[in-house]
Design a protein around this motif. Structure first.
Motif, PDB file in Angstrom:
ATOM      1  N   ALA A 108       0.834  -1.208   0.000  1.00  0.00           N
ATOM      2  CA  ALA A 108       0.000   0.000   0.000  1.00  0.00           C
ATOM      3  C   ALA A 108       0.863   1.251   0.000  1.00  0.00           C
ATOM      4  CB  ALA A 108      -0.935  -0.009   1.208  1.00  0.00           C
ATOM      5  N   THR A 109       1.978   1.203   0.747  1.00  0.00           N
ATOM      6  CA  THR A 109       2.864   2.364   0.796  1.00  0.00           C
ATOM      7  C   THR A 109       3.446   2.658  -0.588  1.00  0.00           C
ATOM      8  OG1 THR A 109       3.457   1.731   3.022  1.00  0.00           O
ATOM      9  CG2 THR A 109       4.866   3.361   1.973  1.00  0.00           C
ATOM     10  N   SER A 110       3.914   1.595  -1.270  1.00  0.00           N
ATOM     11  CA  SER A 110       4.526   1.870  -2.575  1.00  0.00           C
ATOM     12  C   SER A 110       3.473   2.294  -3.584  1.00  0.00           C
ATOM     13  CB  SER A 110       5.339   0.671  -3.087  1.00  0.00           C
ATOM     14  OG  SER A 110       4.586  -0.494  -3.030  1.00  0.00           O
ATOM     15  N   MET A 111       2.250   1.757  -3.441  1.00  0.00           N
ATOM     16  CA  MET A 111       1.219   2.152  -4.373  1.00  0.00           C
ATOM     17  C   MET A 111       0.770   3.594  -4.120  1.00  0.00           C
ATOM     18  SD  MET A 111      -1.776  -0.161  -5.820  1.00  0.00           S
ATOM     19  CE  MET A 111      -3.152   0.193  -4.804  1.00  0.00           C
ATOM     20  N   ALA A 112       0.656   3.958  -2.842  1.00  0.00           N
ATOM     21  CA  ALA A 112       0.269   5.335  -2.514  1.00  0.00           C
ATOM     22  C   ALA A 112       1.293   6.314  -3.076  1.00  0.00           C
ATOM     23  CB  ALA A 112       0.132   5.491  -0.998  1.00  0.00           C
ATOM     24  N   ALA A 113       2.583   5.919  -2.992  1.00  0.00           N
ATOM     25  CA  ALA A 113       3.639   6.791  -3.514  1.00  0.00           C
ATOM     26  C   ALA A 113       3.539   6.895  -5.033  1.00  0.00           C
ATOM     27  CB  ALA A 113       5.007   6.253  -3.102  1.00  0.00           C
ATOM     28  N   SER A 134      -1.612   9.001  -3.732  1.00  0.00           N
ATOM     29  CA  SER A 134      -2.970   8.946  -3.182  1.00  0.00           C
ATOM     30  C   SER A 134      -2.937   8.665  -1.681  1.00  0.00           C
ATOM     31  CB  SER A 134      -3.781   7.860  -3.882  1.00  0.00           C
ATOM     32  OG  SER A 134      -3.604   6.627  -3.208  1.00  0.00           O
ATOM     33  N   LYS A 135      -4.105   8.714  -1.074  1.00  0.00           N
ATOM     34  CA  LYS A 135      -4.218   8.473   0.364  1.00  0.00           C
ATOM     35  C   LYS A 135      -4.677   7.042   0.619  1.00  0.00           C
ATOM     36  CE  LYS A 135      -5.218  13.182   1.844  1.00  0.00           C
ATOM     37  NZ  LYS A 135      -5.827  13.916   0.709  1.00  0.00           N
ATOM     38  N   LEU A 136      -4.017   6.137  -0.029  1.00  0.00           N
ATOM     39  CA  LEU A 136      -4.404   4.737   0.068  1.00  0.00           C
ATOM     40  C   LEU A 136      -4.084   4.182   1.451  1.00  0.00           C
ATOM     41  CD1 LEU A 136      -5.425   2.940  -2.300  1.00  0.00           C
ATOM     42  CD2 LEU A 136      -3.161   1.973  -2.279  1.00  0.00           C
ATOM     43  N   THR A 137      -5.065   3.518   2.062  1.00  0.00           N
ATOM     44  CA  THR A 137      -4.808   2.931   3.379  1.00  0.00           C
ATOM     45  C   THR A 137      -5.192   1.460   3.389  1.00  0.00           C
ATOM     46  OG1 THR A 137      -7.009   3.587   4.088  1.00  0.00           O
ATOM     47  CG2 THR A 137      -5.197   5.064   4.663  1.00  0.00           C
ATOM     48  N   ILE A 138      -4.590   0.752   4.348  1.00  0.00           N
ATOM     49  CA  ILE A 138      -4.920  -0.667   4.479  1.00  0.00           C
ATOM     50  C   ILE A 138      -6.182  -0.784   5.305  1.00  0.00           C
ATOM     51  CG2 ILE A 138      -4.050  -2.916   5.158  1.00  0.00           C
ATOM     52  CD1 ILE A 138      -1.368  -1.346   5.649  1.00  0.00           C
ATOM     53  N   ASP A 139      -7.069  -1.622   4.842  1.00  0.00           N
ATOM     54  CA  ASP A 139      -8.333  -1.806   5.518  1.00  0.00           C
ATOM     55  C   ASP A 139      -8.232  -2.944   6.538  1.00  0.00           C
ATOM     56  OD1 ASP A 139     -10.781  -0.764   5.731  1.00  0.00           O
ATOM     57  OD2 ASP A 139     -11.727  -1.988   4.187  1.00  0.00           O
ATOM     58  N   PHE A 140      -7.745  -4.067   6.119  1.00  0.00           N
ATOM     59  CA  PHE A 140      -7.663  -5.248   6.987  1.00  0.00           C
ATOM     60  C   PHE A 140      -6.799  -6.308   6.331  1.00  0.00           C
ATOM     61  CE2 PHE A 140     -11.191  -5.775   4.082  1.00  0.00           C
ATOM     62  CZ  PHE A 140     -10.954  -7.029   3.566  1.00  0.00           C
ATOM     63  N   THR A 141      -6.353  -7.248   7.144  1.00  0.00           N
ATOM     64  CA  THR A 141      -5.804  -8.497   6.608  1.00  0.00           C
ATOM     65  C   THR A 141      -6.393  -9.604   7.434  1.00  0.00           C
ATOM     66  OG1 THR A 141      -3.723  -7.590   5.843  1.00  0.00           O
ATOM     67  CG2 THR A 141      -3.736  -9.924   6.326  1.00  0.00           C
ATOM     68  N   VAL A 169     -10.840   6.301   0.030  1.00  0.00           N
ATOM     69  CA  VAL A 169     -12.237   6.713   0.082  1.00  0.00           C
ATOM     70  C   VAL A 169     -12.516   7.829  -0.923  1.00  0.00           C
ATOM     71  CG1 VAL A 169     -14.089   7.522   1.570  1.00  0.00           C
ATOM     72  CG2 VAL A 169     -12.321   6.028   2.487  1.00  0.00           C
ATOM     73  N   GLU A 170     -11.574   8.775  -1.016  1.00  0.00           N
ATOM     74  CA  GLU A 170     -11.782   9.913  -1.923  1.00  0.00           C
ATOM     75  C   GLU A 170     -11.957   9.448  -3.369  1.00  0.00           C
ATOM     76  OE1 GLU A 170      -8.625  12.789  -1.631  1.00  0.00           O
ATOM     77  OE2 GLU A 170      -8.914  12.939   0.531  1.00  0.00           O
ATOM     78  N   GLN A 171     -11.200   8.423  -3.749  1.00  0.00           N
ATOM     79  CA  GLN A 171     -11.200   7.994  -5.152  1.00  0.00           C
ATOM     80  C   GLN A 171     -12.117   6.792  -5.385  1.00  0.00           C
ATOM     81  OE1 GLN A 171      -9.546   9.646  -7.458  1.00  0.00           O
ATOM     82  NE2 GLN A 171      -8.407  11.011  -6.104  1.00  0.00           N
ATOM     83  N   ASP A 172     -12.867   6.371  -4.373  1.00  0.00           N
ATOM     84  CA  ASP A 172     -13.730   5.204  -4.493  1.00  0.00           C
ATOM     85  C   ASP A 172     -12.959   3.977  -4.978  1.00  0.00           C
ATOM     86  OD1 ASP A 172     -15.916   3.531  -4.469  1.00  0.00           O
ATOM     87  OD2 ASP A 172     -16.583   4.130  -6.464  1.00  0.00           O
ATOM     88  N   ILE A 173     -11.986   3.583  -4.168  1.00  0.00           N
ATOM     89  CA  ILE A 173     -11.227   2.377  -4.493  1.00  0.00           C
ATOM     90  C   ILE A 173     -11.274   1.441  -3.295  1.00  0.00           C
ATOM     91  CG2 ILE A 173      -8.885   1.481  -4.828  1.00  0.00           C
ATOM     92  CD1 ILE A 173      -8.537   4.082  -6.603  1.00  0.00           C
TER      93      ILE A 173
END
Lengths: 206, 161
Positions: free
Chosen positions: A29-34, A38-45, A178-182
């Motif tokens: 998620a960190t590398s993808m956010a970079a 974007s403000k990509l966050t991990i939801d769960f594992t 959430v902002e980008q609906d992903i």
């Protein structure tokens, strides 16, 4: 040799695998956010044992239009990664990468490359984290993309664990913007032998 | 119009007109419809793997092509249908992703289709129509009143076989 059943995994092993998944998806998620800024966050594992139909239903019904990016890994352990999300959300991800907007009716080779690259980054980073933590040497195949009904795409991992029992055992990670609906999912499916190898290295260190 | 009976993965069911029977999102799995034209009765099994003898946990007979076809016939016979009256239509067995495992000559979809055809041959049940292979998913709906199998795929025209 016949494959082991998932019931043969101990609770502590499931905990270790969940934690490995957590760290894997965290890095991904960190590398993808970079990459996407974007403000990509991990939801769960979570480590899940599901009936086949529950898996086919996990993306909003077996007929929901879904994009899947699949890579196999092999080496000291073997298995597959499947990055899945609803088609409309895959459009959003591609738009973020290509700095375009709006729904994409037909994917041309640029769109395919974009989603493939996103899947590759997620799966590659996850795998690298897994290697670093377990000391196992793993090799990832080039990613393959498929746009189709969720049931048809998810039947690929379902068949993998269908060979060992009537429940699917998978490591599911969710991440959101959430902002980008992903709202994407990364599934890791491996054999019991491979899961145990991942755990053994860590158990020795405990 | 009657009800639509849904069959899950590695499961089976039977139906009689005016009801119809469906299974959703077949990928490399195969949907096998066995039907009796006279009694307007059909059974549908959604098989996932080709060969029950290659796998240790094989108690769910509907999961495999070999035992799934056997079980489907047994279920139809249990409601008074004669095996010699049965005909088959099959769909599915796609290859969703272009990858193969070392030492595997055929994709799992192809293996499933071949195993289903072999099981049907063993029972001498004729295959009237099939829509199998290629690289896309299929939802199938069988109407035992018209013997039509409708195939729906993402981004494609519906097809009737």
């Amino acid at each position: 040799m016949e494959k082991k059943s998932f019931n043969e995994l101990e609770t502590v092993e499931k905990d270790i695998i969940t934690e490995l998944g957590n760290i894997g998806i965290g890095n991904a998620a960190t590398s993808m956010a970079a990459m996407l800024n974007s403000k990509l966050t991990i939801d769960f594992t979570k480590v899940l044992a599901l009936d086949f139909d529950e898996i086919a239903n996990m993306m909003g019904g077996p007929e929901a239009l879904t994009v899947g990016v699949l890579s196999l890994f092999e080496g000291d352990a073997e298995g597959m990664f499947l990055f899945v999300l609803q088609k409309s959300q895959a459009d959003n991800l591609i738009n973020m990468l290509l700095k375009t907007a709006g729904p994409i009716d037909f994917y041309d080779h640029i769109h395919f490359s974009a989603i493939k690259e996103i899947g590759n980054i997620i799966e590659g980073t996850y795998l690298t984290a897994l290697e670093g933590l377990t000391g196992l040497s793993l090799k990832l195949s080039p990613p393959q993309v498929c746009i189709d009904m969720a049931g048809a795409i998810l039947s690929v991992p379902v068949i993998e664990f269908g060979q060992t029992g009537d429940k699917g055992f998978l490591v599911e990670s969710g991440f959101k913007d959430v902002e980008q609906d992903i709202d994407g999912r990364l599934l890791m499916v491996s054999s019991v032998d491979s899961y145990q190898k991942m755990c053994n290295v860590l158990k020795l260190k405990m | 119009m009657g009800e639509i009976i849904k069959v899950g993965i590695a499961a089976l069911d039977v139906c009689k007109a005016p009801d119809s029977i469906t299974t959703l999102g077949l990928g490399s799995c195969v949907g096998v419809v066995l039907y009796d034209e006279l009694n307007k009765t059909a059974g549908l099994v959604h098989v996932m793997l080709p060969d029950s003898t290659r796998i240790r946990e094989n108690t769910n007979r509907a999961k495999f092509a070999d035992t799934g076809v056997d079980l489907m016939i047994e279920r139809l016979e249990a409601i008074g249908i004669k095996k010699m009256m049965l005909k088959a239509k099959i769909a599915g067995g796609a290859k969703m992703f272009e990858f193969s495992r070392p030492g595997e000559k055929y994709s799992i979809g192809d293996q499933n289709v071949m195993a289903v055809l072999q099981a049907l041959r063993r029972h001498r049940i004729p295959v009237v129509a099939q829509d199998t292979g290629l690289n896309y998913g299929r939802t199938i709906l069988f109407n035992p009143a018209t013997y039509e199998l409708k195939i729906t795929s993402a981004g494609k025209m519906d097809k009737v076989i």
